[in-house]
Write an enzyme that holds these catalytic residues in place. Structure first.
Site, mmCIF file in Angstrom:
data_model
loop_
_atom_site.group_PDB
_atom_site.id
_atom_site.type_symbol
_atom_site.label_atom_id
_atom_site.label_comp_id
_atom_site.label_asym_id
_atom_site.label_seq_id
_atom_site.Cartn_x
_atom_site.Cartn_y
_atom_site.Cartn_z
ATOM 1 N N ARG A 1 0.836 -1.211 0.000
ATOM 2 C CA ARG A 1 0.000 0.000 0.000
ATOM 3 C C ARG A 1 0.862 1.248 0.000
ATOM 4 N NH1 ARG A 1 -0.821 -2.116 5.603
ATOM 5 N NH2 ARG A 1 -0.220 -0.508 7.090
ATOM 6 N N GLN B 1 0.601 5.839 0.290
ATOM 7 C CA GLN B 1 0.004 6.901 1.117
ATOM 8 C C GLN B 1 -0.241 8.077 0.190
ATOM 9 O OE1 GLN B 1 2.424 7.841 4.602
ATOM 10 N NE2 GLN B 1 0.827 7.008 5.936
ATOM 11 N N ARG C 1 -3.475 -6.344 9.095
ATOM 12 C CA ARG C 1 -2.216 -5.603 9.005
ATOM 13 C C ARG C 1 -1.236 -6.203 10.017
ATOM 14 N NH1 ARG C 1 -3.813 -0.340 11.153
ATOM 15 N NH2 ARG C 1 -5.378 -1.686 12.078
ATOM 16 N N GLU D 1 1.300 -5.087 11.543
ATOM 17 C CA GLU D 1 1.705 -4.190 12.642
ATOM 18 C C GLU D 1 0.544 -3.876 13.583
ATOM 19 O OE1 GLU D 1 0.918 -3.315 9.685
ATOM 20 O OE2 GLU D 1 -0.031 -1.343 9.665
ATOM 21 N N ASP E 1 -6.020 6.785 9.132
ATOM 22 C CA ASP E 1 -6.367 5.494 9.713
ATOM 23 C C ASP E 1 -6.507 5.675 11.224
ATOM 24 O OD1 ASP E 1 -3.597 6.053 9.223
ATOM 25 O OD2 ASP E 1 -3.083 4.047 9.868
ATOM 26 N N GLU F 1 2.236 13.908 17.700
ATOM 27 C CA GLU F 1 1.774 13.674 16.318
ATOM 28 C C GLU F 1 0.442 14.369 16.036
ATOM 29 O OE1 GLU F 1 0.633 9.604 15.538
ATOM 30 O OE2 GLU F 1 -0.207 9.374 17.531
HETATM 31 O O1 LIG Z 1 0.254 1.109 13.094
HETATM 32 C C1 LIG Z 1 -0.953 1.687 12.738
HETATM 33 C C2 LIG Z 1 -0.821 2.588 11.544
HETATM 34 O O2 LIG Z 1 0.174 3.581 11.816
HETATM 35 C C3 LIG Z 1 0.537 4.456 10.784
HETATM 36 O O3 LIG Z 1 -0.426 5.500 10.632
HETATM 37 C C4 LIG Z 1 -0.295 6.641 11.439
HETATM 38 O O4 LIG Z 1 1.042 7.129 11.539
HETATM 39 C C5 LIG Z 1 1.678 7.491 10.311
HETATM 40 C C6 LIG Z 1 3.050 8.013 10.661
HETATM 41 O O5 LIG Z 1 2.976 9.234 11.330
HETATM 42 C C7 LIG Z 1 0.853 8.522 9.537
HETATM 43 O O6 LIG Z 1 1.415 8.692 8.255
HETATM 44 C C8 LIG Z 1 -0.593 8.051 9.404
HETATM 45 O O7 LIG Z 1 -1.326 9.111 8.838
HETATM 46 C C9 LIG Z 1 -1.125 7.741 10.796
HETATM 47 O O8 LIG Z 1 -2.478 7.402 10.752
HETATM 48 C C10 LIG Z 1 0.760 3.759 9.436
HETATM 49 O O9 LIG Z 1 0.910 4.699 8.401
HETATM 50 C C11 LIG Z 1 -0.378 2.815 9.119
HETATM 51 O O10 LIG Z 1 -0.141 2.145 7.910
HETATM 52 C C12 LIG Z 1 -0.488 1.816 10.264
HETATM 53 O O11 LIG Z 1 -1.442 0.846 9.984
#
Ligand SMILES: OC[C@H]1O[C@H](O[C@H]2O[C@H](CO)[C@@H](O)[C@H](O)[C@H]2O)[C@H](O)[C@@H](O)[C@@H]1O
Length: 551
Positions: free
Chosen positions: A192, A194, A257, A259, A292, A487
């Protein structure tokens, strides 16, 4: 197998040996995957039900895995230096000294991947990239795609051009290798992406350096990414006899997922196999959107925009912000071709831009409400809830009539989203998910502020400045309290980090620092740290001046 799928992953994650499922999938192997899997197979085949007890799993991990973090070596960005010029633009002494501290934070967020990851990739979930990176921080130990846009803009203000250039080169490298940019720098993110911000990262770098050679080398790779989105993430929609093409987030991988394995497993409990797979694919599409998770992606049984996380149908929504972003990409790619003197290339993207504009106005623009709304493919109608993303075309400058900008401002003023002291919330629904009320996220504040500023009326600029002041104040107050950047933040309270969702709020933090530095640079002559002066900025005028004088 091991990091993305399989029995070892399932047993370790469901035993809940760690507080966060991301911990295990970030661990390094001490032996080859074949050896690890054979040892696991050996152990399980001699255990009842082929399941290991938590204590056996722990011992197994001690033997075959190392804790996360072994993939990096000590690195301080060599282009970091004291006192970049932008600091002198910040008039308020307290904010200036805080901006200096933010500038220092780049050093603690810099990571260089060890050569061993390049030489033995099979031992790591970390993906090797040739240049060092600035990471978000906390559990986010690796590079993230859309976060890096705000990080790079911050680095450029900090005059760290080499680091910014290296991060862009990593993304170009990833496109060459995978055909697109991954969500983040781990193998479990391989399926995937972003929100596609690379073209805009190159634009920022070009504006800072005027480096045409870099632009020339990057352009074919940027096109490759653009084609990825057009070929794999687009949908055609017919409106009044005209077919329009718009984009959506979509990931065709029906597994939890890795993670966040147990979250996904538990959420899908009781569903049929088919429904589980489809929910997991939709959750991954949610992760691809960067939001997410959020009520924004919920589609209930009536096709409405309510429900719970189980109703996530990200791929069934045509999102305003993704299409605005691609529109801005098209405009930027056309401008790159013009800079390089390639008229045919420029015309190709000007045409794509014209088509995008028509599509956005036919499908997403609501002429009654005077704003853009996400469009649901489930029942072919708009989802008219408030999200800051509804105004993303302002930021992308992707609309045909100036009056649309003013109407969108009016929509924002009437939405109720401006009443919160610390910024604009992600939605007006408190679903418990992190991309919803009461959280406010740095990238969304920045896009909204920039978008309003670009409307260029006195009123829109005042709202933009007011939002910048509120955001800076809450970031700063939280920094005073916790000596940390977060964040996300809560739209209520005095300097309160955000919450909700599936993991604890994280500190660091890449995009937060980047956005704060950009706002401090842009509005540094007016931003103030004290709340007395804040009231002044909110327009109380003379009474306020008298108050400050008295104090
Ligand atoms: O582990 C859960 C999810 O974490 C990430 O998403 C969050 O953190 C990222 C980094 O700051 C950010 O880009 C994203 O907008 C946040 O929601 C990760 O990108 C996800 O794939 C993951 O499932």
């Amino acid at each position: 197998e091991i990091y993305c799928t399989g029995e070892l992953l399932r047993q370790v994650q469901t035993a809940k040996l760690f507080d966060d499922d991301k911990y295990f999938v970030d661990m390094k192997l001490k032996a080859t995957p074949d050896e690890v899997l054979a040892a696991f197979q050996n152990l399980t085949s001699s255990s009842p039900d082929n399941n290991l007890k938590p204590s056996e799993l722990r011992e197994f991990l001690n033997t075959f895995f190392e804790e996360p973090g072994k993939e990096f070596e000590q690195w301080t960005p060599p282009d970091w230096h004291d006192k970049p010029l932008f600091l002198s633009k910040v008039s308020d002494a307290e904010l200036r000294s805080w901006a200096e501290k933010l500038h220092h934070l780049w050093k603690s967020l810099g990571r260089k991947i060890r050569a061993d990851v390049r030489d033995h990739p099979e031992l790591y979930s970390q993906i090797y990239t040739p240049h060092p990176v600035i990471v978000p921080g906390g559990r986010f130990r690796e590079l993230y795609y859309w976060d890096s846009y705000w990080v790079i803009n911050g680095l450029l203000l900090s005059e760290m051009r080499e680091t910014a250039r290296g991060m862009i080169q990593n993304f170009l490298y990833l496109i060459d290798r995978y055909g697109f940019i991954l969500n983040g720098g781990r193998v479990y993110y391989e399926r995937r992406s972003q929100p596609p911000f690379l073209t805009l990262m190159v634009e920022s770098y070009y504006k800072a350096t005027q480096d045409k050679d870099f632009l020339r080398a990057a352009l074919p790779v940027l096109e490759k990414e653009y084609h990825f989105w057009m070929q794999n993430r687009s949908v055609a929609r017919e409106v009044n006899g005209t077919v329009h093409v718009l984009n959506h987030y979509s990931v065709q991988v029906g597994q939890p997922r890795p993670e966040s394995y147990t979250d996904d497993l538990e959420l899908a409990e009781g569903l049929t196999e088919g429904a589980q797979e489809s929910l997991w694919a939709e959750l991954k599409a949610g992760a691809e959107s960067g939001w997410d998770f959020s009520s924004r992606w919920f589609v209930d049984s009536q096709g409405g925009n309510s429900g719970t996380l189980k109703d996530t149908r990200t791929s069934q929504i045509l999102p305003v912000d993704l299409n605005a972003l691609l529109c801005r990409n098209e405009k930027t790619l056309a401008s790159f071709y013009k800079i390089l003197g390639d008229t045919a290339g420029a015309e190709r993207y000007d045409r794509a831009l014209r088509e995008r504009l028509q599509a956005i106005e036919a499908v997403l623009w609501d002429p009654q409400r005077g704003v853009w709304f996400d469009y649901s493919l489930v029942n072919n109608r708009s989802h008219d809830a408030f999200y800051p993303s509804n105004l993303a075309p302002l930021w992308a400058q992707c609309y045909s009539q100036p009056a649309m900008g003013e109407r969108a401002l009016r929509y924002l003023q009437e939405s109720g989203a401006l009443k919160y002291p610390n910024g604009v919330p992600t939605s007006l629904t408190n679903s418990g998910q992190q991309w919803d009320l009461p959280n406010a996220w740095p990238p969304l504040q920045h896009m909204l502020i920039e978008g309003l500023w670009s409307v260029s009326t006195e009123e829109a600029e005042e709202v933009a400045f007011d939002l910048a002041q509120r955001w800076i104040r809450t970031n700063w107050l939280a920094y005073l309290k916790y000596e940390a950047m977060f964040e996300k933040y809560d739209v209520n309270g005095d300097g309160k980090p955000g919450g909700g969702g599936e993991y604890e709020v994280q500190l660091g933090f890449g995009w937060t620092n980047g956005v704060a530095l950009q706002l401090l640079e842009k509005f540094g002559d007016r931003l103030v740290s004290s709340s007395t002066s804040l009231t002044c900025s909110l327009g109380v005028g003379l009474i306020c001046i008298a108050l400050v004088w008295l104090l």
